[in-house]
Design a protein around this motif. Structure first.
Motif, PDB file in Angstrom:
ATOM      1  N   ARG A   1      36.319  32.073  29.692  1.00  0.00           N
ATOM      2  CA  ARG A   1      35.546  31.414  30.762  1.00  0.00           C
ATOM      3  C   ARG A   1      34.297  30.748  30.183  1.00  0.00           C
ATOM      4  N   GLU A   2      33.625  31.464  29.270  1.00  0.00           N
ATOM      5  CA  GLU A   2      32.419  30.899  28.638  1.00  0.00           C
ATOM      6  C   GLU A   2      32.713  29.610  27.885  1.00  0.00           C
ATOM      7  N   THR A   3      33.893  29.549  27.253  1.00  0.00           N
ATOM      8  CA  THR A   3      34.186  28.406  26.396  1.00  0.00           C
ATOM      9  C   THR A   3      35.051  27.361  27.102  1.00  0.00           C
ATOM     10  N   GLY A   4      35.287  27.562  28.396  1.00  0.00           N
ATOM     11  CA  GLY A   4      35.950  26.519  29.187  1.00  0.00           C
ATOM     12  C   GLY A   4      37.468  26.579  29.209  1.00  0.00           C
TER      13      GLY A   4
ATOM     14  N   ASP B   1      38.140  33.250  40.325  1.00  0.00           N
ATOM     15  CA  ASP B   1      37.726  34.538  39.776  1.00  0.00           C
ATOM     16  C   ASP B   1      38.837  35.578  39.870  1.00  0.00           C
ATOM     17  N   PHE B   2      38.831  36.476  38.907  1.00  0.00           N
ATOM     18  CA  PHE B   2      39.760  37.602  38.924  1.00  0.00           C
ATOM     19  C   PHE B   2      39.034  38.818  39.495  1.00  0.00           C
ATOM     20  N   ARG B   3      39.814  39.843  39.876  1.00  0.00           N
ATOM     21  CA  ARG B   3      39.216  41.056  40.422  1.00  0.00           C
ATOM     22  C   ARG B   3      39.339  42.198  39.427  1.00  0.00           C
TER      23      ARG B   3
ATOM     24  N   ARG C   1      48.079  32.310  42.392  1.00  0.00           N
ATOM     25  CA  ARG C   1      47.431  31.454  43.396  1.00  0.00           C
ATOM     26  C   ARG C   1      48.471  30.804  44.298  1.00  0.00           C
ATOM     27  N   ALA C   2      49.586  30.343  43.696  1.00  0.00           N
ATOM     28  CA  ALA C   2      50.620  29.654  44.468  1.00  0.00           C
ATOM     29  C   ALA C   2      51.263  30.571  45.504  1.00  0.00           C
ATOM     30  N   THR C   3      51.147  31.875  45.313  1.00  0.00           N
ATOM     31  CA  THR C   3      51.804  32.797  46.236  1.00  0.00           C
ATOM     32  C   THR C   3      50.797  33.654  46.990  1.00  0.00           C
ATOM     33  N   GLY C   4      49.532  33.260  46.938  1.00  0.00           N
ATOM     34  CA  GLY C   4      48.497  33.973  47.696  1.00  0.00           C
ATOM     35  C   GLY C   4      48.198  35.365  47.175  1.00  0.00           C
ATOM     36  N   ARG C   5      48.430  35.581  45.884  1.00  0.00           N
ATOM     37  CA  ARG C   5      48.120  36.902  45.313  1.00  0.00           C
ATOM     38  C   ARG C   5      46.785  36.864  44.580  1.00  0.00           C
TER      39      ARG C   5
ATOM     40  N   VAL D   1      44.480  38.126  41.429  1.00  0.00           N
ATOM     41  CA  VAL D   1      44.712  38.609  40.067  1.00  0.00           C
ATOM     42  C   VAL D   1      43.762  39.766  39.775  1.00  0.00           C
ATOM     43  N   VAL D   2      44.337  40.899  39.436  1.00  0.00           N
ATOM     44  CA  VAL D   2      43.543  42.064  39.051  1.00  0.00           C
ATOM     45  C   VAL D   2      43.736  42.267  37.558  1.00  0.00           C
TER      46      VAL D   2
END
Ligand code: ZN
Ligand code: ZN
Length: 555
Positions: free
Chosen positions: A270-273, A280-282, A249-253, A255-256
């Motif tokens: 994600r379900e458990t927080g 979101d990831f791709r 995120r800090a470098t504008g990339r 995540v795949v």
């Protein structure tokens, strides 16, 4: 009347790192109630155990005692603590308990396994207490390398045991929890009879670096990467996934995510927080459309597993994800013992493609999830146990942990082995008996006992091949057709260029001819004479003795 005792035994995890399974018993020697902690696997090294995927503890003792088992508690979701459950639970069928993340991870894994039975898990809240008469178990949060690792304070009428599970001290975890030092200190004040503790890093001085430091280092490596970046780590290491995501995120990339095991953990996290605040990831399908400085691939395969994402990428066999010259791969993991060669193969494959590979040998891109020596001393200081039993380690780790505990003033330190039954109370702790223990191999879809001959003969076959000989005799002991031999896994010719098949055939004929006529009517004598002759004829040329099977048919 016989006196009630508190006993402990490990059926796995002591003298080895892997297949953790501990039991605590309370009662007299005629009847005890048992509590099981963890049910894990070990991974088999291919060269020692060809065809075997996993190793599990032999639970025949627990099957006999099944009616007296009050429950099975999972300390956390690592495979060396819960990986044998899908195979072993159906035989045990005892109540299972785990905290929310562990329970959800187990269920996701079970659902992904074809044909796995439904296995109900009772969810215990973090810091919860479970009453499983005569045991009362308090879950104490500890830092580790997966969300929700728990130490268990097991209270009984004969005293309290702290079963640490896997833990470390991390003052600045990344979205994960800290080790609950105040609860542990309070427990110490209340009085702890025995501490059964993680010895994995008892040979390492000082303290573990923090996940926050690792995250900083990963962020810097992502920031300075000239093209694509791939990060590989243990699929279940959610803090590390968070570190990679924040660096992206800090470098504008973008995540795949590449690899099913990691997709599964991310879904559960994600379900458990545990990934709150992370965008979101791709999926891997968009990888090819993103420009090299706009992508970070999060890959499975940090252990060199041949079918995992990174191995396939290194072999240029991944359908969607490729890496090339100028790209950077960060190995945010260390090879589990036994996996080193496989990991090196992946690293070398990537380097051969011009990819830059960064490991923890040169950068702080990984820390272990287990306590180093100063952390072990801290825990002993908080808990002040009367007895300490080193667990979760090979012999060296156990003995270092024991020596450290003695120096730290623990009154009694007991090093034991899998299968030792230790009486913790009343009186001095001591090994009073041995219970059946051992290993099971997961071989295809079956579980086989480690002492069965299956895997041993497979290893011999792999080392020196096999000769099959077929002879047809009539009832007077006369050959009625030419003998046949078949060689599998044996060189075709010897050093002089002679055919090994001919050498074997000559040996068959000579051995047969040299048998006195009356003995040629005895199938067993014929077979044994030929077997010996063939093996030694081949050994003479090859310096190895193959397995030899001789079939004598009387027609
Ligand atoms: Zn663990
Ligand atoms: Zn472990």
């Amino acid at each position: 009347m016989a006196q009630n005792e508190l006993v402990f035994a490990a059926l796995g995890g002591i003298g080895e790192i892997g297949m953790n399974l501990a039991v605590y018993g309370f009662g007299d020697d005629r009847r005890r109630q048992w509590l099981i902690v963890d049910c894990g696997v070990s991974f088999a090294a291919e060269e020692h155990l060809p065809g075997v995927d996993l190793i599990m503890p032999d639970i025949r003792y627990l099957l006999e005692e099944r009616r007296n088992i009050v429950g099975l508690i999972l300390t956390h979701g690592h495979e060396d603590h819960m990986g044998a459950l899908i195979d072993l639970w159906p035989r045990l069928s005892v109540p299972l308990y785990a905290t929310p993340f562990t329970a959800a991870l187990f269920e996701a894994k079970r659902a992904a396994e074809p044909g796995a039975p439904k296995i109900p898990v009772n969810v215990v809240p973090l810091r919860g207490t479970l009453s499983l008469d005569p045991f009362t178990v308090e879950f104490i949060t500890v830092a580790h390398s997966i969300p929700e690792s728990n130490a268990l304070a097991i209270r009984t009428p004969a005293g309290t045991v702290l079963h640490t599970g896997d833990w470390k001290i991390d003052p600045t975890p990344l979205g994960g929890a800290k080790t609950d030092a105040s609860r542990l200190t309070a427990l110490g004040a209340e009085g702890v009879l025995a501490l059964v503790g993680d010895s994995t890093n008892a040979v390492r001085d000082g303290r573990s670096p923090s996940e926050a430091d690792v995250a900083k280092s990963i962020a810097e490596l992502v920031r300075t990467a000239p093209a694509r970046v791939a990060v590989t780590t243990f699929a279940s290491h959610v803090e590390r996934i968070r570190a990679a995501a924040e660096a992206a995120r800090a470098t504008g990339r973008e995540v795949v995510v590449v690899g099913r095991a990691m997709e599964r953990v991310i879904m559960v996290a994600r379900e458990t927080g545990y990934l709150d605040g992370i965008g979101d990831f791709r999926g891997a399908d968009v990888y090819g459309y993103l420009s090299p400085d706009k992508v970070l691939a999060l890959c499975t395969g940090s252990q060199g597993e041949p079918r995992a994402a990174l191995s396939r990428i290194a072999e240029n066999e991944h359908p969607e994800v490729t890496l090339s010259k100028g790209d950077r791969v960060i190995f945010s993991a260390r090879a589990i013992p036994g996996n080193e060669k496989a990991v090196d193969r992946v690293i070398n494959g990537l380097i051969a493609q011009g990819v830059e590979v960064i490991t923890d040998r040169t950068h702080l891109v990984h820390v272990s999830g287990h306590p180093r020596r100063a952390e072990l001393v801290d825990l002993i200081g908080w808990v002040r146990p009367q007895v300490l039993i080193p667990a979760h380690g090979e012999a060296l780790h156990l003995s270092e942990h024991a020596a450290l505990a003695r120096r730290a003033g623990v009154p009694q330190v007991l090093v034991c082995r899998n299968g030792d039954l230790v009486r913790l109370a009343p009186g001095k702790a001591e090994i009073i008996d041995e219970i059946p223990s051992g290993r099971l191999y997961k071989d295809g879809s079956l579980l086989v006992a480690a002492h069965s001959r299956t895997v041993g003969s497979r290893r011999r076959l792999g080392f020196s091949g096999m000769v099959t000989v077929a002879l047809a005799l009539n009832d007077k002991g006369v050959l009625v057709a030419d003998p046949e031999v078949e060689l599998v896994g044996i060189p075709e010719t010897d050093a002089a260029g002679a055919s090994m098949t001919d050498i074997a055939l000559d040996a068959v004929e000579q051995a047969f001819e040299s048998l006195p006529k009356p003995r040629r009517r005895d199938q067993d004598s014929v077979a044994e004479a030929i077997r010996r002759a063939v093996r030694s004829a081949i050994a003479e040329r090859w310096n190895k003795k193959p397995i030899c099977h001789v079939h004598v048919l009387v027609v």
